[in-house]
Design a protein around this motif. Structure first.
Motif, PDB file in Angstrom:
ATOM      1  N   LEU A   7       0.809  -1.215   0.000  1.00 28.97           N
ATOM      2  CA  LEU A   7       0.000   0.000   0.000  1.00 28.97           C
ATOM      3  C   LEU A   7       0.843   1.267   0.000  1.00 28.97           C
ATOM      4  CD1 LEU A   7      -2.688  -0.947   2.675  1.00 28.97           C
ATOM      5  CD2 LEU A   7      -2.703  -1.369   0.222  1.00 28.97           C
ATOM      6  N   GLU A   8       2.165   1.130  -0.060  1.00 29.09           N
ATOM      7  CA  GLU A   8       3.019   2.263   0.236  1.00 29.09           C
ATOM      8  C   GLU A   8       3.866   2.780  -0.918  1.00 29.09           C
ATOM      9  OE1 GLU A   8       3.054   4.031   2.927  1.00 29.09           O
ATOM     10  OE2 GLU A   8       1.547   2.796   3.884  1.00 29.09           O
ATOM     11  N   GLN A   9       3.586   2.400  -2.160  1.00 27.91           N
ATOM     12  CA  GLN A   9       4.509   2.747  -3.238  1.00 27.91           C
ATOM     13  C   GLN A   9       3.907   3.705  -4.253  1.00 27.91           C
ATOM     14  OE1 GLN A   9       7.695   1.853  -3.244  1.00 27.91           O
ATOM     15  NE2 GLN A   9       7.262   0.880  -1.275  1.00 27.91           N
ATOM     16  N   SER A 357      -1.511   4.049  -2.562  1.00 22.30           N
ATOM     17  CA  SER A 357      -0.294   4.202  -1.767  1.00 22.30           C
ATOM     18  C   SER A 357      -0.301   5.545  -1.037  1.00 22.30           C
ATOM     19  CB  SER A 357       0.938   4.119  -2.673  1.00 22.30           C
ATOM     20  OG  SER A 357       1.133   5.337  -3.368  1.00 22.30           O
ATOM     21  N   SER A 358       0.734   5.762  -0.219  1.00 22.11           N
ATOM     22  CA  SER A 358       0.857   7.030   0.498  1.00 22.11           C
ATOM     23  C   SER A 358       0.986   8.214  -0.461  1.00 22.11           C
ATOM     24  CB  SER A 358       2.057   6.981   1.442  1.00 22.11           C
ATOM     25  OG  SER A 358       3.258   6.747   0.724  1.00 22.11           O
TER      26      SER A 358
END
Length: 379
Positions: A7-9, A357-358
């Motif tokens: 979830l972070e890319q 993602s973030s």
């Protein structure tokens, strides 16, 4: 709260436009954070967006006259805003609820960019004319009539009011039922800007509900004219990307264990799972802690315009599954404290451009305020 790596890319982050006047709010709170136990801090430690409240009313002041002074809105000139004001005023005169004003303004944004077009020569779509690109050959009126913004707006509303259940339809479906466009999904992307313009030109009416121009602000469970609603009725306890928590990609709302979590807008569920099952011994069938990783039981919903909302730390398995279509205000889960959490609350995120993602995260306080469904209002 830290989500698992998938979830972070990557992806670009775009923040929505802000065009309203604000008043500052500084209040001391004791808060329950995703990342730790009880802590005291001041809202003036949050981002500027979290500290401010809109000065919009709830529509009681009525629409601005189309020949009055227009506010400044990035991307729209004075003539375009006067056309929007005309559309809104005609809707008010016909006693169409404010949701209809948003639908009409969004439709004109798609059809003409709020410009009263005459015949465009080779660029003309058949004999389409005016704000709504209405076609005289299809019975909308004479060429002169459909180029009159008041007449064209009235004809749009008259046809909208004949659509059964239009008030409960997604904006794009209601607009398409009137326009019969070759691009039926094109209207949805204009919904946020249309709601913003209605708010500016009609004393915050896009955040109001009701059957006439006598309006009331939305409360828990009410759906704003934009089609959005607050997922819980609870105060803000931790803000978006604060100085203390720069990686906090959403906001924490201090709802109680067992409270319903509502879908913030209509959409399709794209994630419904436990974020911890792949990391034993952490699971979602028990309360989490500051040392537990992940979101716990959580749901992601994809909405019109490639907007995604995320709801974390549910008490039990979510009430909805992947691929399920949900309505604004539909219960999707129960407030709990699974995952990376020190106590019951809802962690709520908003992501733009379909980016989970973030990088795609935007401030939920600002986003929801601009949709007319502000967060952070207590029970």
């Amino acid at each position: 709260m830290t989500l698992s790596a998938d979830l972070e890319q990557a992806g670009r982050r775009r923040r929505p436009r802000k065009v309203v006047l604000f008043v500052a709010l500084t209040v001391a709170l004791s808060v329950l954070c995703c990342a730790g136990g009880m802590a005291a801090f001041f809202l003036d430690g949050l981002s500027n967006d979290d500290q401010t409240l809109s000065t919009y009313g709830c529509g009681a002041g009525g629409p601005l006259p189309a020949n009055g002074d227009m506010p400044s809105v990035s991307g729209y000139n004075e003539a375009q805003l006067r056309n929007a004001a005309t559309i809104i005023n005609v809707g008010a005169q016909l006693k169409v609820p404010p949701k209809g004003w948003v639908i009409a303004v969004a439709t004109a944004m798609q059809e003409s960019s709020l410009t009263n077009h005459g015949y465009l020569g080779a660029r003309n779509d058949h004999d389409s004319l005016g704000l709504f690109q209405q076609r005289p050959s299809q019975g909308w009126g004479t060429p002169k009539q459909v180029q009159d913004p008041v007449y064209a707006s009235r004809k749009f509303y008259q046809k909208l009011l004949k659509v059964r259940g239009w008030e409960k339809l997604p904006l794009t479906d209601a607009a398409q039922a009137v326009q019969r466009s070759a691009f039926p999904d094109a209207y949805a992307k204009h919904e946020p800007d249309a709601a913003e313009i209605v708010n500016l030109l009609a004393d915050g009416a896009a955040r109001a509900v009701g059957a006439s121009v006598a309006l009331a602000c939305t409360t828990m469970g009410d759906v704003a004219a934009s089609g959005w609603t607050a997922p819980v009725k609870a105060g803000l306890v931790s803000g978006f990307r604060t100085a203390e928590r720069p990686d906090h990609q959403g906001v924490d709302l201090g709802a109680s264990r067992g409270d319903d979590i509502l879908a913030a807008a209509a959409g399709t569920v794209i994630v419904s799972r436990c974020d911890n099952d792949s990391q034993p011994p952490f699971r979602c069938d028990r309360d989490g802690s500051p040392s537990t990783p992940g979101c716990g039981w959580y749901v992601d919903i994809k909405h019109a315009g490639d907007v995604i909302t995320r709801y974390c730390h549910m008490l039990y398995r979510p009430k909805v599954g992947v691929g399920q279509t949900v309505a604004a205000g539909q219960p999707i889960g129960i407030v709990g404290t699974s995952g990376h959490s020190s106590g019951p609350h809802l962690h709520f995120e908003v992501h733009l451009n379909g980016d989970r993602s973030s990088s795609g995260a935007t401030n939920p306080m600002v986003w929801m305020r601009e949709q007319g469904a502000p967060l952070g209002t207590g029970a």
